[in-house]
Design a protein around this motif. Sequence first.
Motif, PDB file in Angstrom:
ATOM      1  N   LEU A 202       0.808  -1.208   0.000  1.00  0.00           N
ATOM      2  CA  LEU A 202       0.000   0.000   0.000  1.00  0.00           C
ATOM      3  C   LEU A 202       0.848   1.268   0.000  1.00  0.00           C
ATOM      4  N   ARG A 203       2.011   1.200   0.609  1.00  0.00           N
ATOM      5  CA  ARG A 203       2.828   2.410   0.699  1.00  0.00           C
ATOM      6  C   ARG A 203       3.196   2.974  -0.669  1.00  0.00           C
ATOM      7  N   PRO A 204       3.617   2.157  -1.650  1.00  0.00           N
ATOM      8  CA  PRO A 204       3.919   2.727  -2.973  1.00  0.00           C
ATOM      9  C   PRO A 204       2.681   3.348  -3.635  1.00  0.00           C
ATOM     10  N   LEU A 205       1.532   2.731  -3.436  1.00  0.00           N
ATOM     11  CA  LEU A 205       0.304   3.285  -4.015  1.00  0.00           C
ATOM     12  C   LEU A 205      -0.055   4.621  -3.368  1.00  0.00           C
ATOM     13  N   LEU A 206       0.081   4.675  -2.042  1.00  0.00           N
ATOM     14  CA  LEU A 206      -0.190   5.943  -1.361  1.00  0.00           C
ATOM     15  C   LEU A 206       0.779   7.023  -1.814  1.00  0.00           C
ATOM     16  N   ALA A 207       2.048   6.671  -1.941  1.00  0.00           N
ATOM     17  CA  ALA A 207       3.048   7.655  -2.371  1.00  0.00           C
ATOM     18  C   ALA A 207       2.727   8.187  -3.762  1.00  0.00           C
ATOM     19  N   LYS A 208       2.188   7.334  -4.604  1.00  0.00           N
ATOM     20  CA  LYS A 208       1.881   7.734  -5.965  1.00  0.00           C
ATOM     21  C   LYS A 208       0.598   8.559  -6.057  1.00  0.00           C
ATOM     22  N   HIS A 209      -0.443   8.139  -5.333  1.00  0.00           N
ATOM     23  CA  HIS A 209      -1.760   8.764  -5.499  1.00  0.00           C
ATOM     24  C   HIS A 209      -2.155   9.712  -4.374  1.00  0.00           C
ATOM     25  N   LEU A 210      -1.684   9.477  -3.165  1.00  0.00           N
ATOM     26  CA  LEU A 210      -2.012  10.339  -2.031  1.00  0.00           C
ATOM     27  C   LEU A 210      -0.747  10.619  -1.219  1.00  0.00           C
ATOM     28  N   PRO A 211       0.129  11.474  -1.762  1.00  0.00           N
ATOM     29  CA  PRO A 211       1.421  11.705  -1.091  1.00  0.00           C
ATOM     30  C   PRO A 211       1.293  12.220   0.345  1.00  0.00           C
ATOM     31  N   GLU A 212       0.265  13.010   0.633  1.00  0.00           N
ATOM     32  CA  GLU A 212       0.110  13.522   2.001  1.00  0.00           C
ATOM     33  C   GLU A 212      -0.222  12.388   2.975  1.00  0.00           C
ATOM     34  N   LYS A 213      -1.009  11.405   2.528  1.00  0.00           N
ATOM     35  CA  LYS A 213      -1.332  10.255   3.380  1.00  0.00           C
ATOM     36  C   LYS A 213      -0.087   9.377   3.555  1.00  0.00           C
ATOM     37  N   ALA A 214       0.690   9.267   2.505  1.00  0.00           N
ATOM     38  CA  ALA A 214       1.926   8.475   2.579  1.00  0.00           C
ATOM     39  C   ALA A 214       2.878   9.072   3.608  1.00  0.00           C
ATOM     40  N   ALA A 215       2.957  10.399   3.624  1.00  0.00           N
ATOM     41  CA  ALA A 215       3.841  11.069   4.583  1.00  0.00           C
ATOM     42  C   ALA A 215       3.366  10.843   6.015  1.00  0.00           C
ATOM     43  N   SER A 216       2.059  10.955   6.245  1.00  0.00           N
ATOM     44  CA  SER A 216       1.549  10.742   7.604  1.00  0.00           C
ATOM     45  C   SER A 216       1.690   9.276   8.019  1.00  0.00           C
ATOM     46  N   LEU A 217       1.539   8.365   7.065  1.00  0.00           N
ATOM     47  CA  LEU A 217       1.749   6.953   7.367  1.00  0.00           C
ATOM     48  C   LEU A 217       3.203   6.713   7.756  1.00  0.00           C
ATOM     49  N   GLN A 218       4.134   7.334   7.033  1.00  0.00           N
ATOM     50  CA  GLN A 218       5.553   7.156   7.333  1.00  0.00           C
ATOM     51  C   GLN A 218       5.893   7.705   8.717  1.00  0.00           C
ATOM     52  N   VAL A 219       5.281   8.821   9.098  1.00  0.00           N
ATOM     53  CA  VAL A 219       5.501   9.382  10.438  1.00  0.00           C
ATOM     54  C   VAL A 219       5.036   8.385  11.490  1.00  0.00           C
ATOM     55  N   ARG A 220       3.854   7.814  11.257  1.00  0.00           N
ATOM     56  CA  ARG A 220       3.292   6.846  12.208  1.00  0.00           C
ATOM     57  C   ARG A 220       4.172   5.581  12.283  1.00  0.00           C
ATOM     58  N   LEU A 221       4.649   5.117  11.139  1.00  0.00           N
ATOM     59  CA  LEU A 221       5.532   3.951  11.126  1.00  0.00           C
ATOM     60  C   LEU A 221       6.827   4.231  11.876  1.00  0.00           C
ATOM     61  N   ASN A 222       7.347   5.439  11.737  1.00  0.00           N
ATOM     62  CA  ASN A 222       8.559   5.816  12.473  1.00  0.00           C
ATOM     63  C   ASN A 222       8.314   5.783  13.983  1.00  0.00           C
ATOM     64  N   GLU A 223       7.116   6.226  14.394  1.00  0.00           N
ATOM     65  CA  GLU A 223       6.768   6.178  15.814  1.00  0.00           C
ATOM     66  C   GLU A 223       6.683   4.730  16.296  1.00  0.00           C
ATOM     67  N   LEU A 224       6.047   3.889  15.489  1.00  0.00           N
ATOM     68  CA  LEU A 224       5.893   2.479  15.862  1.00  0.00           C
ATOM     69  C   LEU A 224       7.219   1.746  15.891  1.00  0.00           C
ATOM     70  N   SER A 225       8.161   2.186  15.058  1.00  0.00           N
ATOM     71  CA  SER A 225       9.468   1.530  14.986  1.00  0.00           C
ATOM     72  C   SER A 225      10.179   1.506  16.326  1.00  0.00           C
ATOM     73  N   ARG A 226       9.934   2.513  17.117  1.00  0.00           N
ATOM     74  CA  ARG A 226      10.592   2.577  18.422  1.00  0.00           C
ATOM     75  C   ARG A 226      10.182   1.406  19.311  1.00  0.00           C
ATOM     76  N   TYR A 227       8.973   0.877  19.118  1.00  0.00           N
ATOM     77  CA  TYR A 227       8.458  -0.200  19.956  1.00  0.00           C
ATOM     78  C   TYR A 227       8.658  -1.572  19.326  1.00  0.00           C
ATOM     79  N   PHE A 228       9.206  -1.595  18.148  1.00  0.00           N
ATOM     80  CA  PHE A 228       9.369  -2.838  17.404  1.00  0.00           C
ATOM     81  C   PHE A 228      10.784  -3.347  17.579  1.00  0.00           C
ATOM     82  N   SER A 229      10.910  -4.555  18.087  1.00  0.00           N
ATOM     83  CA  SER A 229      12.240  -5.153  18.162  1.00  0.00           C
ATOM     84  C   SER A 229      12.099  -6.644  17.921  1.00  0.00           C
ATOM     85  N   ASN A 230      12.906  -7.122  17.037  1.00  0.00           N
ATOM     86  CA  ASN A 230      12.931  -8.534  16.711  1.00  0.00           C
ATOM     87  C   ASN A 230      14.187  -9.126  17.311  1.00  0.00           C
ATOM     88  N   GLU A 231      14.136 -10.406  17.661  1.00  0.00           N
ATOM     89  CA  GLU A 231      15.312 -11.051  18.237  1.00  0.00           C
ATOM     90  C   GLU A 231      16.497 -11.017  17.281  1.00  0.00           C
TER      91      GLU A 231
END
Length: 189
Positions: A1-30
């Motif tokens: 979905l991210r490539p589609l958002l970047a192509k058709h709704l760049p503002e939504k893609a940017a807000s999604l990326q901000v949210r993913l960056n926030e979530l990244s802090r809580y994500f840790s894999n072994e």
Amino acid sequence: LRPLLAKHLPEKAASLQVRLNELSRYFSNEDGSTLEKTLDLLASMGDPEKRSQWQAETTPENRDSRYYDQAMKAIRQGLAAEAVAIIDKVKNEDVKASIRASLISSQIKEAITQGQLDSASAQARTLPDPSRRIPFLLQIAEQHTKRKETNAGLLCLTEAEQLLDHVDTYFRLNLEVELVEKTARLDYE
């Protein structure tokens, strides 16, 4: 979905990326992989070219993933010895445990099909996860019911009932209903 958002709704893609960056802090894999890498991996699964590139990489998670796929194929084909040999090659303990549980589940199903209920019960007891063990105990109890072996069936159902406290609430209600139904068949009082 991210490539589609970047192509058709760049503002939504940017807000999604901000949210993913926030979530990244809580994500840790072994294995140390990041959320971004995991999302890229998931996205590549739908693209045959990217999937083959990912599989060609020699990272531990790729190797274990391939071993897991090979083991599941061996289990489906009834090649238990081959699946056991593959387990020894896997590095990730969670992947090993998952393969072992699938192998044991396969053996339990086979034992039930062949009418070897004592063997099936013994193998079911080796499953560490109660949510996997209880359904097998219920199936074994059902077979005892068909054979009119009331005591053996009630023993399986009692064992299943004792495990209910260790099962996630989401699954517990369905298992409780099935347990009551099977118990009523053996002992309506």
